[in-house]
Design a protein around this motif. Structure first.
Motif, PDB file in Angstrom:
ATOM      1  N   PRO A 126       6.100   6.600  -5.788  1.00 42.10           N
ATOM      2  CA  PRO A 126       5.866   5.290  -6.408  1.00 42.10           C
ATOM      3  C   PRO A 126       4.443   4.796  -6.128  1.00 42.10           C
ATOM      4  O   PRO A 126       3.974   4.820  -4.989  1.00 42.10           O
ATOM      5  CB  PRO A 126       6.908   4.384  -5.738  1.00 42.10           C
ATOM      6  CG  PRO A 126       7.999   5.325  -5.330  1.00 42.10           C
ATOM      7  CD  PRO A 126       7.289   6.597  -4.940  1.00 42.10           C
ATOM      8  N   ALA A 127       3.772   4.362  -7.165  1.00 46.76           N
ATOM      9  CA  ALA A 127       2.386   3.910  -7.058  1.00 46.76           C
ATOM     10  C   ALA A 127       2.233   2.779  -6.047  1.00 46.76           C
ATOM     11  O   ALA A 127       1.178   2.651  -5.417  1.00 46.76           O
ATOM     12  CB  ALA A 127       1.874   3.470  -8.428  1.00 46.76           C
ATOM     13  N   SER A 128       3.290   2.013  -5.849  1.00 47.71           N
ATOM     14  CA  SER A 128       3.223   0.857  -4.953  1.00 47.71           C
ATOM     15  C   SER A 128       3.030   1.238  -3.490  1.00 47.71           C
ATOM     16  O   SER A 128       2.635   0.405  -2.683  1.00 47.71           O
ATOM     17  CB  SER A 128       4.486   0.003  -5.092  1.00 47.71           C
ATOM     18  OG  SER A 128       5.635   0.769  -4.759  1.00 47.71           O
ATOM     19  N   ILE A 129       3.293   2.508  -3.126  1.00 39.81           N
ATOM     20  CA  ILE A 129       3.164   2.902  -1.714  1.00 39.81           C
ATOM     21  C   ILE A 129       2.154   4.016  -1.469  1.00 39.81           C
ATOM     22  O   ILE A 129       1.900   4.360  -0.319  1.00 39.81           O
ATOM     23  CB  ILE A 129       4.532   3.296  -1.101  1.00 39.81           C
ATOM     24  CG1 ILE A 129       5.118   4.536  -1.774  1.00 39.81           C
ATOM     25  CG2 ILE A 129       5.483   2.114  -1.120  1.00 39.81           C
ATOM     26  CD1 ILE A 129       6.316   5.117  -1.047  1.00 39.81           C
ATOM     27  N   VAL A 130       1.557   4.580  -2.505  1.00 38.23           N
ATOM     28  CA  VAL A 130       0.626   5.699  -2.327  1.00 38.23           C
ATOM     29  C   VAL A 130      -0.530   5.314  -1.403  1.00 38.23           C
ATOM     30  O   VAL A 130      -0.840   6.029  -0.447  1.00 38.23           O
ATOM     31  CB  VAL A 130       0.098   6.222  -3.683  1.00 38.23           C
ATOM     32  CG1 VAL A 130      -1.057   7.199  -3.481  1.00 38.23           C
ATOM     33  CG2 VAL A 130       1.210   6.880  -4.471  1.00 38.23           C
ATOM     34  N   LYS A 131      -1.174   4.186  -1.665  1.00 38.80           N
ATOM     35  CA  LYS A 131      -2.334   3.778  -0.871  1.00 38.80           C
ATOM     36  C   LYS A 131      -1.947   3.595   0.600  1.00 38.80           C
ATOM     37  O   LYS A 131      -2.658   4.058   1.496  1.00 38.80           O
ATOM     38  CB  LYS A 131      -2.926   2.487  -1.432  1.00 38.80           C
ATOM     39  CG  LYS A 131      -4.166   2.024  -0.695  1.00 38.80           C
ATOM     40  CD  LYS A 131      -4.751   0.756  -1.292  1.00 38.80           C
ATOM     41  CE  LYS A 131      -5.980   0.372  -0.501  1.00 38.80           C
ATOM     42  NZ  LYS A 131      -6.235  -1.035  -0.497  1.00 38.80           N
ATOM     43  N   GLU A 132      -0.810   2.931   0.847  1.00 38.53           N
ATOM     44  CA  GLU A 132      -0.373   2.720   2.228  1.00 38.53           C
ATOM     45  C   GLU A 132      -0.071   4.034   2.929  1.00 38.53           C
ATOM     46  O   GLU A 132      -0.411   4.209   4.100  1.00 38.53           O
ATOM     47  CB  GLU A 132       0.887   1.843   2.263  1.00 38.53           C
ATOM     48  CG  GLU A 132       0.618   0.402   2.525  1.00 38.53           C
ATOM     49  CD  GLU A 132       1.912  -0.364   2.657  1.00 38.53           C
ATOM     50  OE1 GLU A 132       2.175  -0.848   3.777  1.00 38.53           O
ATOM     51  OE2 GLU A 132       2.649  -0.456   1.658  1.00 38.53           O
ATOM     52  N   LEU A 133       0.579   4.954   2.233  1.00 37.57           N
ATOM     53  CA  LEU A 133       0.884   6.249   2.844  1.00 37.57           C
ATOM     54  C   LEU A 133      -0.396   6.984   3.216  1.00 37.57           C
ATOM     55  O   LEU A 133      -0.483   7.571   4.295  1.00 37.57           O
ATOM     56  CB  LEU A 133       1.759   7.101   1.922  1.00 37.57           C
ATOM     57  CG  LEU A 133       3.210   6.663   1.789  1.00 37.57           C
ATOM     58  CD1 LEU A 133       3.931   7.533   0.763  1.00 37.57           C
ATOM     59  CD2 LEU A 133       3.931   6.711   3.133  1.00 37.57           C
ATOM     60  N   ILE A 134      -1.396   6.945   2.340  1.00 35.19           N
ATOM     61  CA  ILE A 134      -2.664   7.619   2.645  1.00 35.19           C
ATOM     62  C   ILE A 134      -3.355   6.938   3.818  1.00 35.19           C
ATOM     63  O   ILE A 134      -3.910   7.601   4.693  1.00 35.19           O
ATOM     64  CB  ILE A 134      -3.562   7.683   1.394  1.00 35.19           C
ATOM     65  CG1 ILE A 134      -2.951   8.660   0.384  1.00 35.19           C
ATOM     66  CG2 ILE A 134      -4.980   8.101   1.746  1.00 35.19           C
ATOM     67  CD1 ILE A 134      -2.720  10.075   0.911  1.00 35.19           C
ATOM     68  N   GLU A 135      -3.326   5.615   3.875  1.00 35.02           N
ATOM     69  CA  GLU A 135      -3.888   4.914   5.033  1.00 35.02           C
ATOM     70  C   GLU A 135      -3.159   5.320   6.309  1.00 35.02           C
ATOM     71  O   GLU A 135      -3.768   5.443   7.371  1.00 35.02           O
ATOM     72  CB  GLU A 135      -3.802   3.398   4.840  1.00 35.02           C
ATOM     73  CG  GLU A 135      -4.774   2.874   3.806  1.00 35.02           C
ATOM     74  CD  GLU A 135      -4.562   1.404   3.471  1.00 35.02           C
ATOM     75  OE1 GLU A 135      -3.663   0.763   4.060  1.00 35.02           O
ATOM     76  OE2 GLU A 135      -5.303   0.902   2.603  1.00 35.02           O
ATOM     77  N   ASN A 136      -1.858   5.561   6.191  1.00 34.39           N
ATOM     78  CA  ASN A 136      -1.046   5.942   7.338  1.00 34.39           C
ATOM     79  C   ASN A 136      -1.118   7.439   7.641  1.00 34.39           C
ATOM     80  O   ASN A 136      -0.318   7.957   8.410  1.00 34.39           O
ATOM     81  CB  ASN A 136       0.414   5.520   7.130  1.00 34.39           C
ATOM     82  CG  ASN A 136       0.595   4.023   7.143  1.00 34.39           C
ATOM     83  OD1 ASN A 136      -0.317   3.282   7.484  1.00 34.39           O
ATOM     84  ND2 ASN A 136       1.772   3.570   6.747  1.00 34.39           N
ATOM     85  N   ALA A 137      -2.083   8.138   7.053  1.00 33.73           N
ATOM     86  CA  ALA A 137      -2.294   9.557   7.349  1.00 33.73           C
ATOM     87  C   ALA A 137      -3.269   9.742   8.507  1.00 33.73           C
ATOM     88  O   ALA A 137      -3.458  10.848   8.991  1.00 33.73           O
ATOM     89  CB  ALA A 137      -2.819  10.285   6.112  1.00 33.73           C
TER      90      ALA A 137
END
Length: 141
Positions: free
Chosen positions: A63-74
């Motif tokens: 889901p586009a709504s969480i992609v940015k957060e997941l990448i930040e959390n990498a």
């Protein structure tokens, strides 16, 4: 729409429920994974590696709504206290070995989603989840 409002008059709750269901549907579409060598974790991925993982998340219908957060959390700077540096990772290894991990398709990387890991403490997982990238050692179960 009027029928939806009569059952659930708060549109924000409905939106959150729909978003949560999209996340669950995506997570359930991923293959369970096992990490055989946790010492091979790349805790400080560069922007190029993060971009490669981001593209794989998008291609897997994350889901586009969480992609940015997941990448930040990498990156370890965004990880919870129990994983934030090498020392706590070593001390807590037995806990994160018990995390539910799903493989990011085609990559030596997994997502550890908060919705699947309520059994871990708050110091081991972060909303919506963590991306963990490895030099090698990710296997589908």
């Amino acid at each position: 729409m009027r029928a939806i409002h009569s059952v659930n008059p708060n549109p924000q709750n409905l939106e959150e429920t729909i978003e949560y269901n999209e996340i669950l549907e995506w997570v359930n579409s991923l293959q369970p994974a096992r990490v055989t060598r946790w010492g091979g974790m790349i805790s400080t991925p560069d922007y190029v590696l993060q971009a490669v993982i981001k593209r794989s998340l998008v291609e897997s219908c994350c889901p586009a709504s969480i992609v940015k957060e997941l990448i930040e959390n990498a990156h370890e700077r965004s990880w919870p206290q129990g994983l934030a540096t090498l020392e706590p990772r070593q001390m807590n290894r037995r806990y994160y070995e018990n995390c539910v991990a799903k493989r990011i398709p085609g990559k030596q990387a997994v997502v550890v989603m908060a919705c699947e890991n309520q059994h871990t403490g708050d110091d081991m997982v972060k909303e919506p989840g963590l991306v963990m990238i490895f030099a090698q050692s990710v296997e589908e179960i």
